[in-house]
Design an enzyme around this catalytic site. Structure first.
Site, PDB file in Angstrom:
ATOM      1  N   ASN A   1       9.854   4.242   2.565  1.00 17.14           N
ATOM      2  CA  ASN A   1       9.886   3.739   3.928  1.00 17.14           C
ATOM      3  C   ASN A   1      11.159   2.933   4.143  1.00 17.14           C
ATOM      4  OD1 ASN A   1       6.985   4.245   4.929  1.00 17.14           O
ATOM      5  ND2 ASN A   1       6.674   3.253   2.958  1.00 17.14           N
TER       6      ASN A   1
ATOM      7  N   HIS B   1      10.721   6.971   7.389  1.00 19.14           N
ATOM      8  CA  HIS B   1      11.275   7.034   6.040  1.00 19.14           C
ATOM      9  C   HIS B   1      12.772   7.273   6.142  1.00 19.14           C
ATOM     10  CE1 HIS B   1       7.414   7.776   3.490  1.00 19.14           C
ATOM     11  NE2 HIS B   1       7.164   7.002   4.532  1.00 19.14           N
TER      12      HIS B   1
ATOM     13  N   CYS C   1       6.407   9.774  -0.425  1.00 19.50           N
ATOM     14  CA  CYS C   1       5.222  10.509  -0.019  1.00 19.50           C
ATOM     15  C   CYS C   1       4.906  11.543  -1.081  1.00 19.50           C
ATOM     16  CB  CYS C   1       5.410  11.190   1.333  1.00 19.50           C
ATOM     17  SG  CYS C   1       3.948  12.134   1.838  1.00 19.50           S
TER      18      CYS C   1
ATOM     19  N   ARG D   1       0.832  -1.204   0.000  1.00 17.63           N
ATOM     20  CA  ARG D   1       0.000   0.000   0.000  1.00 17.63           C
ATOM     21  C   ARG D   1       0.868   1.256   0.000  1.00 17.63           C
ATOM     22  NH1 ARG D   1      -0.744   4.852   2.479  1.00 17.63           N
ATOM     23  NH2 ARG D   1      -0.337   3.864   4.512  1.00 17.63           N
ATOM     24  N   ASP D   2       1.482   1.564   1.109  1.00 18.20           N
ATOM     25  CA  ASP D   2       2.272   2.783   1.229  1.00 18.20           C
ATOM     26  C   ASP D   2       3.447   2.779   0.271  1.00 18.20           C
ATOM     27  OD1 ASP D   2       2.731   5.279   2.298  1.00 18.20           O
ATOM     28  OD2 ASP D   2       4.015   4.531   3.896  1.00 18.20           O
TER      29      ASP D   2
ATOM     30  N   HIS E   1       7.022   4.487  12.165  1.00 17.34           N
ATOM     31  CA  HIS E   1       6.898   4.410  10.714  1.00 17.34           C
ATOM     32  C   HIS E   1       7.878   5.432  10.130  1.00 17.34           C
ATOM     33  CE1 HIS E   1       4.117   3.888   7.071  1.00 17.34           C
ATOM     34  NE2 HIS E   1       4.958   4.838   6.699  1.00 17.34           N
TER      35      HIS E   1
END
Length: 308
Positions: A249, A209, A240, A16-17, A207
């Site tokens: 990430n 990056h 992002c 997803r991300d 979370h």
């Protein structure tokens, strides 16, 4: 020496991300990627997002993806749901869990979801009511917990305030995101100390990056403070769209290598994760950004050459 946890849980966000910030891949490739990840020992895979296809076209097929994957018993397959419509689609997709997302900074909230922080929290109330009705656990993402690309440094007290609001809404856990990847361990320590004054450490996740190469150092800092849930993305996929220059990430393979070296159990096979990462990266026409994944591949090539 600080006491480290004996076990950590990895929330895999690559499907997803990760993929929402990469070139479009086919539904079949996404399904294959998630099916591969399901065989690695991972217990939580974020499989899709029910957001506007106008703004995030890469996630437009999330319903189809989640309906096609081979679900493995014991794995939570979750989805991002910013509103009631998204939640209803997540129900159709059979999501085991959903996530909402807010920001600790006003500038990022305005650029990301076009409203203030307080307005964004208000918008989530009907989602939380539905989640309670259907007994679906809700996870809260909180962006820009260290710095914001628009507002600069985010005060730790502000992070704590918004995190507490998300808990009060009904989120069982808050994932604290260094969205633009500029934090260093001291900033993370101060932020976690502030948030932990209001929320137990076992309801917090990180979370991070890796824009400035500090994600693993920041994770180590978090581990020393009792954090046991880490979000990561296979091959370091993603970035992002609302934070220029933010790299992906932290890579799941790199986190696993760190944990293995520290004697922290994850229950996850790093080689299988790396294989899944190489497969999806081939579809994207790129190399994994994970240093551990590249090293694993180089080792395998050397071993093959020796056997010949």
């Amino acid at each position: 020496m600080s006491i480290l946890p004996k076990h950590v849980s990895i929330v895999e966000v690559g499907a997803r991300d990760g993929l929402q910030n990469e070139n479009l891949v086919t539904t079949a490739d996404k399904v294959h990627f998630i099916n591969q990840l399901s065989q690695t020992g991972l217990k939580h895979i974020e499989a899709g997002a029910f957001v506007s296809p106008k703004w995030v076209p890469q996630m437009a097929d999330s319903l189809s993806v989640m309906n096609q994957i081979n679900r493995t018993s014991g794995i939570t397959y979750s989805a991002l749901t910013p509103n009631v419509k998204g939640f209803e689609l997540a129900l159709q997709a059979g999501a085991d869990q959903v996530a909402i997302f807010g920001s600790a900074s006003e500038g990022f909230s305005q650029h990301n979801i076009n409203c203030s922080v307080s307005e964004s929290l208000k918008r989530f109330e009907p989602v939380m009511e539905l989640a309670e009705q259907y007994q679906i656990p809700v996870r809260g993402y909180l962006s820009c917990v260290a710095n914001c690309p628009y507002d600069g440094a985010t005060p730790p007290v502000k992070v704590a305030e918004v995190a507490r609001e998300l808990i009060n809404l009904g989120c069982y856990e808050i994932s604290l995101g260094d969205t633009i990847g500029t934090a260093t361990p001291l900033r993370i320590a101060k932020m976690l100390e502030s948030v932990n004054q209001h929320i137990p450490i076992n309801q917090l996740a990180v979370h991070f990056h890796d824009t400035w190469g500090q994600a693993l150092a920041n994770i180590y800092q978090a581990l020393t403070m009792g954090i046991t849930v880490i979000d990561s993305s296979t091959s370091g996929l993603g970035g992002c769209p609302y934070a220029d220059g933010a790299s992906g990430n932290v890579a799941t393979e790199d986190v696993l290598y760190l944990c293995n070296g520290l004697g922290i159990e994850t229950g996850i096979d790093i080689d299988k994760v790396a294989d899944a990462g190489w497969t999806i990266c081939q579809q994207l026409g790129k190399l994994p950004s994970s240093k551990a994944s590249l090293a694993i591949r180089a080792r395998k090539i050397r071993d093959e050459q020796k056997r010949r």
